[in-house]
Design an enzyme around this catalytic site. Sequence first.
Site, PDB file in Angstrom:
ATOM      1  N   LYS A  33       0.853  -1.197   0.000  1.00  0.00           N
ATOM      2  CA  LYS A  33       0.000   0.000   0.000  1.00  0.00           C
ATOM      3  C   LYS A  33       0.886   1.243   0.000  1.00  0.00           C
ATOM      4  O   LYS A  33       1.444   1.622   1.014  1.00  0.00           O
ATOM      5  CB  LYS A  33      -0.931   0.053   1.218  1.00  0.00           C
ATOM      6  CG  LYS A  33      -2.028   1.090   0.972  1.00  0.00           C
ATOM      7  CD  LYS A  33      -2.633   1.678   2.204  1.00  0.00           C
ATOM      8  CE  LYS A  33      -2.044   2.962   2.682  1.00  0.00           C
ATOM      9  NZ  LYS A  33      -2.037   4.107   1.740  1.00  0.00           N
TER      10      LYS A  33
ATOM     11  N   GLU B  50      -1.199   7.327  -0.444  1.00  0.00           N
ATOM     12  CA  GLU B  50      -2.274   7.679  -1.384  1.00  0.00           C
ATOM     13  C   GLU B  50      -1.877   8.839  -2.288  1.00  0.00           C
ATOM     14  O   GLU B  50      -2.453   9.008  -3.362  1.00  0.00           O
ATOM     15  CB  GLU B  50      -3.580   8.006  -0.630  1.00  0.00           C
ATOM     16  CG  GLU B  50      -3.472   9.048   0.471  1.00  0.00           C
ATOM     17  CD  GLU B  50      -3.073   8.447   1.820  1.00  0.00           C
ATOM     18  OE1 GLU B  50      -2.186   7.580   1.864  1.00  0.00           O
ATOM     19  OE2 GLU B  50      -3.646   8.873   2.840  1.00  0.00           O
TER      20      GLU B  50
ATOM     21  N   ILE C  60       4.882   9.051  13.424  1.00  0.00           N
ATOM     22  CA  ILE C  60       4.734   8.444  14.758  1.00  0.00           C
ATOM     23  C   ILE C  60       3.260   8.258  15.139  1.00  0.00           C
ATOM     24  O   ILE C  60       2.892   7.242  15.732  1.00  0.00           O
ATOM     25  CB  ILE C  60       5.491   9.294  15.819  1.00  0.00           C
ATOM     26  CG1 ILE C  60       5.349   8.739  17.227  1.00  0.00           C
ATOM     27  CG2 ILE C  60       5.085  10.754  15.832  1.00  0.00           C
ATOM     28  CD1 ILE C  60       6.207   7.588  17.509  1.00  0.00           C
TER      29      ILE C  60
ATOM     30  N   GLU D 133       9.142   1.982  10.896  1.00  0.00           N
ATOM     31  CA  GLU D 133      10.208   2.938  10.578  1.00  0.00           C
ATOM     32  C   GLU D 133       9.579   4.311  10.668  1.00  0.00           C
ATOM     33  O   GLU D 133       8.848   4.715   9.772  1.00  0.00           O
ATOM     34  CB  GLU D 133      10.755   2.689   9.163  1.00  0.00           C
ATOM     35  CG  GLU D 133      11.453   1.368   8.969  1.00  0.00           C
ATOM     36  CD  GLU D 133      12.771   1.282   9.718  1.00  0.00           C
ATOM     37  OE1 GLU D 133      13.295   2.315  10.167  1.00  0.00           O
ATOM     38  OE2 GLU D 133      13.275   0.153   9.868  1.00  0.00           O
TER      39      GLU D 133
ATOM     40  N   CYS E  31      13.585  10.898   6.642  1.00  0.00           N
ATOM     41  CA  CYS E  31      13.395  10.534   8.050  1.00  0.00           C
ATOM     42  C   CYS E  31      14.682  10.724   8.850  1.00  0.00           C
ATOM     43  O   CYS E  31      14.654  11.091  10.018  1.00  0.00           O
ATOM     44  CB  CYS E  31      12.940   9.092   8.152  1.00  0.00           C
ATOM     45  SG  CYS E  31      14.034   7.966   7.296  1.00  0.00           S
TER      46      CYS E  31
ATOM     47  N   GLU F  16       9.653  16.694  14.642  1.00  0.00           N
ATOM     48  CA  GLU F  16      10.067  16.502  13.243  1.00  0.00           C
ATOM     49  C   GLU F  16       9.274  17.444  12.341  1.00  0.00           C
ATOM     50  O   GLU F  16       8.053  17.441  12.363  1.00  0.00           O
ATOM     51  CB  GLU F  16       9.801  15.053  12.839  1.00  0.00           C
ATOM     52  CG  GLU F  16      10.290  14.730  11.452  1.00  0.00           C
ATOM     53  CD  GLU F  16       9.944  13.319  11.033  1.00  0.00           C
ATOM     54  OE1 GLU F  16       8.780  12.925  11.199  1.00  0.00           O
ATOM     55  OE2 GLU F  16      10.847  12.617  10.542  1.00  0.00           O
TER      56      GLU F  16
HETATM   57  P1  NAD Z   1       1.865   8.813   7.412  1.00  0.00           P
HETATM   58  O1  NAD Z   1       2.059   8.137   8.706  1.00  0.00           O
HETATM   59  O2  NAD Z   1       0.826   9.862   7.308  1.00  0.00           O
HETATM   60  O3  NAD Z   1       1.504   7.768   6.251  1.00  0.00           O
HETATM   61  C1  NAD Z   1       2.303   6.666   5.943  1.00  0.00           C
HETATM   62  C2  NAD Z   1       1.446   5.570   5.349  1.00  0.00           C
HETATM   63  O4  NAD Z   1       0.535   5.111   6.340  1.00  0.00           O
HETATM   64  C3  NAD Z   1       0.599   5.996   4.164  1.00  0.00           C
HETATM   65  O5  NAD Z   1       0.572   4.961   3.212  1.00  0.00           O
HETATM   66  C4  NAD Z   1      -0.768   6.206   4.778  1.00  0.00           C
HETATM   67  O6  NAD Z   1      -1.832   6.043   3.881  1.00  0.00           O
HETATM   68  C5  NAD Z   1      -0.784   5.118   5.831  1.00  0.00           C
HETATM   69  N1  NAD Z   1      -1.716   5.334   6.949  1.00  0.00           N
HETATM   70  C6  NAD Z   1      -2.169   6.523   7.432  1.00  0.00           C
HETATM   71  N2  NAD Z   1      -3.031   6.293   8.458  1.00  0.00           N
HETATM   72  C7  NAD Z   1      -3.107   4.961   8.630  1.00  0.00           C
HETATM   73  C8  NAD Z   1      -3.814   4.127   9.533  1.00  0.00           C
HETATM   74  N3  NAD Z   1      -4.615   4.620  10.475  1.00  0.00           N
HETATM   75  N4  NAD Z   1      -3.639   2.796   9.441  1.00  0.00           N
HETATM   76  C9  NAD Z   1      -2.822   2.265   8.515  1.00  0.00           C
HETATM   77  N5  NAD Z   1      -2.140   3.004   7.618  1.00  0.00           N
HETATM   78  C10 NAD Z   1      -2.269   4.347   7.679  1.00  0.00           C
HETATM   79  O7  NAD Z   1       3.290   9.365   7.019  1.00  0.00           O
HETATM   80  P2  NAD Z   1       3.692  10.250   5.809  1.00  0.00           P
HETATM   81  O8  NAD Z   1       3.245  11.639   6.084  1.00  0.00           O
HETATM   82  O9  NAD Z   1       3.257   9.590   4.550  1.00  0.00           O
HETATM   83  O10 NAD Z   1       5.307  10.155   5.874  1.00  0.00           O
HETATM   84  C11 NAD Z   1       6.081  10.986   6.649  1.00  0.00           C
HETATM   85  C12 NAD Z   1       6.627  10.250   7.854  1.00  0.00           C
HETATM   86  O11 NAD Z   1       7.296   9.059   7.479  1.00  0.00           O
HETATM   87  C13 NAD Z   1       7.646  11.077   8.590  1.00  0.00           C
HETATM   88  O12 NAD Z   1       7.391  11.072   9.965  1.00  0.00           O
HETATM   89  C14 NAD Z   1       8.960  10.350   8.305  1.00  0.00           C
HETATM   90  O13 NAD Z   1       9.942  10.538   9.268  1.00  0.00           O
HETATM   91  C15 NAD Z   1       8.527   8.940   8.204  1.00  0.00           C
HETATM   92  N6  NAD Z   1       9.535   8.146   7.475  1.00  0.00           N
HETATM   93  C16 NAD Z   1      10.359   7.288   8.173  1.00  0.00           C
HETATM   94  C17 NAD Z   1      11.347   6.557   7.524  1.00  0.00           C
HETATM   95  C18 NAD Z   1      12.284   5.625   8.261  1.00  0.00           C
HETATM   96  O14 NAD Z   1      12.962   4.834   7.615  1.00  0.00           O
HETATM   97  N7  NAD Z   1      12.343   5.662   9.580  1.00  0.00           N
HETATM   98  C19 NAD Z   1      11.495   6.700   6.144  1.00  0.00           C
HETATM   99  C20 NAD Z   1      10.646   7.568   5.463  1.00  0.00           C
HETATM  100  C21 NAD Z   1       9.665   8.284   6.133  1.00  0.00           C
END
Ligand code: NAD
Length: 490
Positions: free
Chosen positions: A175, A178, A230, A250, A284, A385
């Site tokens: 997944k 979006e 987070i 992650e 990240c 962050e």
């Molecule tokens: P997000 O948490 O909003 O979304 C990530 C994914 O989770 C998306 O596919 C989203 O549709 C899905 N999602 C959202 N709500 C959900 C739910 N309730 N249940 C299941 N899935 C759900 O994050 P984002 O804004 O897309 O990405 C930014 C974040 O990702 C930042 O905090 C960044 O640090 C982190 N990140 C971490 C790493 C790492 O390796 N540690 C790498 C890249 C990004």
Amino acid sequence: METGKMFIGGEWVASSSGETREVINPYDASVICHVAEGTAEDAEHAIAAAKKAFYEDGWGDTPAYERAALLRSFADEMEANVEKLAKAETLNTGKALIESEYDVYDSANILRYYAGIVTQPTGQTYDLNDPAVHAMTVREPLGVCALIVAWNFPISLAIWKLAPALAAGNAIILKPSEITPLSAILMTEMMEKVGFPKGVVNLVMGAGVTVGNALASSLDVDKVAFTGGIVTGRKIMCAASSNVKGISLELGGKSPNIIFADADFDTAVDYGLYGMFYNQGEVCSAGSRILVEDAIYDRYLEKLIEGAKKIKIGNGFEEGVKMGPVISKQHMEKVLKYIEIGKEEGATVALGGYRMTEPEYEKGYFIAPTIFTDTTPEMRIVQEEIFGPVVVIQKFHGEEEAIQLANNTTYGLAAGIFTSDNAKALRVVKKIRAGITWINTYGPVYPEAPWGGYKQSGIGRELGTYGLDDYTEVKQININTNVCPTGWFE
Ligand code: NAD
């Protein structure tokens, strides 16, 4: 490209609701195309297809050599289509084309790395206190794995998960975020083409609250691997408790990049910029807190500002551009809000601090490289962050204060240390509570080395052998060579 459809059980299908979602180009806010907007029902179909492929159709028993061959073919296919994939990635994310190309090559290497190690010796044997029993362990796939990823590196984040998951023999449901589904669609087409059996690879697009939640809470998913924020990470942990499925998270970071006065100055300035402004700071592990020793503070700041002013910002497709827009209007507003918070908290904007509105940038979501000084450790811009091109500078005196400041957040993903004193570097690195550390460099990722965070930066490790282990169960097998009754109840 099958933009209107998802891939479930070996077929390209429309969303069960018939709905689609606009995909936006962050460079100019134009609509690139429409993609299927999946539903919880679509997620259930994909889970059922993966379950069938794994348990009934024999994918779980496929020899490692066959899986490795498929991964290698997929890697070849990615490289053969580097231009197509990279262009789709840059169109959808705004990032510099050179970065997208790098991500494709890097991903092909990761696929080949896992194709290589999955045929290597594994398991242990034990010298027990019962010599009649031969005991050993074998590693087995988990079953059905849901891979939910963020938008900042759509190609790489998907590959970091699906390469070890498929290498280990699991069936997957990918997944993507979006807002960045395009490269995932192309990669799925490639996996179909190279011959992964029906149901082994499934792609479901759609919102996190519907599709993501259905995957994370399903009783038929054996593991959910997640990259994202987070807040979502916490929700996934709760949802995953439904069947106590495996999880790897992650999450984010607020990583310190520590510059000691004895560092090679030009290198430390260069990596201060690279560690922070690569991919518009949407990384990240970004070195989003630069800790500078007081003796060189003024000179370092001056050079950092000078360097940040020279970054070529613009259309990711244009030659020489190294920074694009942030991913979306909503995210731009979040980053700008943090800039306002920083000002209200009393920090000084030493550079940038605004949305770029010159004619070249006015339609897109561009934020000028921003540097905050006069920060204090408790400020929100120092603790939270921001995930955009905004760096905070912290001044320190000596090793002890550097360590104390470096560890003073709830995150623990990465850290950098610049010094010419190797003993000091090692002393400091051992005290830093972070999963990835770099000495006299910042940012590189290696397929062979584990990636993941301490504290609230996550659970588990991706890449390397640790990454493969996280997609397997360990089974203990005991063989008794002295076959006779125990006589216990006689
Ligand atoms: P997000 O948490 O909003 O979304 C990530 C994914 O989770 C998306 O596919 C989203 O549709 C899905 N999602 C959202 N709500 C959900 C739910 N309730 N249940 C299941 N899935 C759900 O994050 P984002 O804004 O897309 O990405 C930014 C974040 O990702 C930042 O905090 C960044 O640090 C982190 N990140 C971490 C790493 C790492 O390796 N540690 C790498 C890249 C990004």
